[in-house]
Enzyme design. Structure first.
Site, PDB file in Angstrom:
ATOM      1  N   ALA A  91       5.728  -5.378   7.011  1.00  0.00           N
ATOM      2  CA  ALA A  91       4.371  -5.426   6.474  1.00  0.00           C
ATOM      3  C   ALA A  91       4.302  -4.647   5.173  1.00  0.00           C
ATOM      4  CB  ALA A  91       3.360  -4.848   7.463  1.00  0.00           C
ATOM      5  N   ASP A  92       3.481  -5.139   4.259  1.00  0.00           N
ATOM      6  CA  ASP A  92       3.185  -4.418   3.030  1.00  0.00           C
ATOM      7  C   ASP A  92       1.826  -3.745   3.094  1.00  0.00           C
ATOM      8  OD1 ASP A  92       5.234  -5.201   0.576  1.00  0.00           O
ATOM      9  OD2 ASP A  92       5.219  -6.642   2.211  1.00  0.00           O
ATOM     10  N   ARG A  93       0.974  -4.225   3.999  1.00  0.00           N
ATOM     11  CA  ARG A  93      -0.333  -3.596   4.186  1.00  0.00           C
ATOM     12  C   ARG A  93      -0.943  -4.123   5.485  1.00  0.00           C
ATOM     13  NH1 ARG A  93      -4.148  -1.454  -0.029  1.00  0.00           N
ATOM     14  NH2 ARG A  93      -2.592  -2.185  -1.547  1.00  0.00           N
ATOM     15  N   ALA A 133      -0.622  -8.129   5.544  1.00  0.00           N
ATOM     16  CA  ALA A 133       0.026  -8.782   4.405  1.00  0.00           C
ATOM     17  C   ALA A 133       1.527  -8.561   4.513  1.00  0.00           C
ATOM     18  CB  ALA A 133      -0.489  -8.212   3.087  1.00  0.00           C
ATOM     19  N   VAL A 165       0.827  -1.208   0.000  1.00  0.00           N
ATOM     20  CA  VAL A 165       0.000   0.000   0.000  1.00  0.00           C
ATOM     21  C   VAL A 165       0.862   1.260   0.000  1.00  0.00           C
ATOM     22  CG1 VAL A 165      -0.193   0.228   2.518  1.00  0.00           C
ATOM     23  CG2 VAL A 165      -2.055   1.025   1.047  1.00  0.00           C
TER      24      VAL A 165
END
Length: 368
Positions: free
Chosen positions: A257-259, A267, A109
Site C-alpha cells: 500500500a502507498d496510502r 491506494a 503518504v
C-alpha cells in the site's frame, strides 16, 4: 550500512565515513533483473530524480531515500555545506529542501510522513547548523534500522494470522502484485515480507506474482526476489489472475500500500483493484500489508487520494504500441475497503468491526 536480506537484494548502500561525510548509492531498479548497478546519490536533486524516475520505488523506500538524500546533501555536497554555514537560519534552509523532496511523487503518504517527522525533529534541535545536521544524520540511520524491524514484524503478524486459518501441512498459497520485498524497503519487505516469513517457517506452499504492467515490477523485481530466495513461485500476466485463482487456487492475496485512508480504502500499484475484485468473487482473502505510517487518517476515503499519472511513453515502450497512440497511465488505483479482508502492520492485523467496516482511526489512536 547496507539494506538488504542478501547481497543480491540490497536496495541501497549507506555509510557514514570517518570524516563524517556520507557515501550513499541506490540500486537502479530499472536495470533489474539483468544488470545490477548502484547509482551514487550526492545531493537532494539526485534523490529526487531517483524517486521520480523510479530507479527506486516502493512507499517505504521512497521515504528512506528522501531522508538519506537530505543527509548526504547536508554533509557531503560542498555547495550545500557552504550555504548552510553562511545562512543565519539553517532550519528554514533545510525545510526548503524537504519541501522540494516532497514534490518527487505525490501518492505515497510515507514520504510526507517522513518529512513531517523529520521537520519536528529539526524544530526541536539546537540552533547551530552542525548540531542540526548531526541530528538529521542520526535520524536517517535510525530510519534504516526501524524499517527493517517494522517489516519483520509485519511478516510475523501476517504469517501468524494466515496460518491460524489455513492449516494445510504444506502451508499457504499466496498471490501478490507489484514489488513489496527487500527492493521496495530497507530490507525484508512488507507483503513479500509475509511470504518471506512463511518461507522461513517452511509454510509457503506457493506464491504467484502478477507482472504488474506497464512497469513490470512484478516480473522484473518480485520474480527476481522469488528466485533469489528459492520460493516456489509462478509469474502471471495481469490478465491471468482470474483463471489462475479458478484453476490453481490460492488462500490469500497479499499486497502492499502507498496510502490507507480512514475508512480502509487503499491506494496501491495499478491493477490492485482488479485483483481485489477477482479475489472476492473467488472467495479468496485479500490482505494489505504496509507500515503503520501508511495509515492516513486525515483522508476519510480513497476519493481524496491524489493519483499520480505517469508519462504515456511508459505504456508505449513496454507494449510496443504505435508511438502516437494516446494513453492513460495512472500509477496507482484505489481498492475500496469492502474488498479488503485485513490490514497487516507492524502493530498487528486490523480486521473489520462487526458492522463490516475498518476503524482505522481507532487503530491508529490505540497504537500511537
Amino acid at each position: 550500512m547496507t539494506a538488504a536480506t542478501g547481497d543480491n537484494l540490497r536496495s541501497l548502500i549507506f555509510k557514514v565515513n570517518d570524516d563524517a561525510s556520507i557515501s550513499f548509492s541506490v540500486l537502479d531498479q530499472l536495470l533489474l533483473p539483468h544488470e545490477t548497478k548502484y547509482v551514487p546519490v550526492q545531493n537532494v536533486e539526485d534523490a529526487w530524480d531517483a524517486i521520480r524516475s523510479m530507479r527506486i520505488r516502493g512507499a517505504p523506500l521512497i521515504a528512506i531515500v528522501a531522508v538519506l538524500g537530505l543527509a548526504v546533501d547536508l554533509t557531503s555536497n560542498e555547495t550545500t555545506v557552504q550555504e548552510i554555514a553562511a545562512t543565519d537560519n539553517a532550519k528554514a534552509y533545510i525545510y526548503k529542501k524537504m519541501e522540494y523532496l516532497k514534490t518527487s511523487r505525490p501518492t505515497a503518504v510515507n514520504l510526507f510522513n517522513a518529512m513531517e517527522e523529520l521537520k519536528d525533529i529539526v524544530l526541536n534541535a539546537p540552533s547551530s547548523s552542525k548540531q542540526i545536521v548531526d541530528v538529521i544524520v542520526a535520524h536517517a540511520q535510525f530510519m534504516l534500522e526501524r524499517d527493517v524491524s517494522d517489516n519483520q514484524a509485519i511478516g510475523t503478524h501476517g504469517a501468524d494470522d494466515l496460518l491460524f486459518r489455513h492449516a494445510h501441512p504444506d502451508g499457504v498459497r499466496l498471490v501478490t502484485i507489484c514489488n513489496t520485498g527487500s527492493l521496495a524497503t530497507a530490507g525484508w519487505g512488507t507483503a513479500l515480507g509475509v511470504a518471506r516469513e512463511l518461507q522461513r517457517r517452511n509454510k509457503l506452499r506457493s506464491i504467484a506474482a502478477l507482472e504488474t504492467r506497464p512497469y513490470n515490477q512484478g516480473s522484473r523485481l518480485t520474480a527476481y526476489e522469488i528466485r533469489t530466495e528459492g520460493m516456489n513461485g509462478t509469474l502471471l500476466c495481469d490478465s491471468m489472475a482470474a483463471s489462475y485463482l479458478k484453476s490453481k487456487g490460492a488462500d490469500a492475496c497479499v499486497v502492499g500500500a502507498d496510502r490507507v485512508c480512514a475508512n480502509g480504502d487503499t491506494a496501491n500499484k495499478i491493477g490492485t483493484f482488479n485483483l481485489s475484485i477477482i479475489a472476492k468473487e473467488m472467495g479468496v482473502e485479500f490482505f494489505v500489508a504496509s507500515p503503520f505510517t501508511t495509515l492516513d487518517v486525515n483522508l476519510e476515503s480513497g476519493d481524496e487520494i491524489e493519483i499520480e499519472e505517469r508519462p504515456a511513453k511508459e505504456v508505449i515502450e513496454s507494449s510496443v504500441a504505435p508511438k502516437d497512440m494516446p494513453c492513460w497511465n495512472p500509477a496507482f488505483d484505489v481498492t475500496p475497503a469492502e474488498y479488503i479482508t485485513g490490514i497487516i502492520t507492524e502493530k498487528g492485523v486490523l480486521k473489520k468491526s462487526a458492522d463490516g467496516t475498518f476503524d482505522v482511526k481507532g487503530f491508529v489512536k490505540k497504537h500511537s
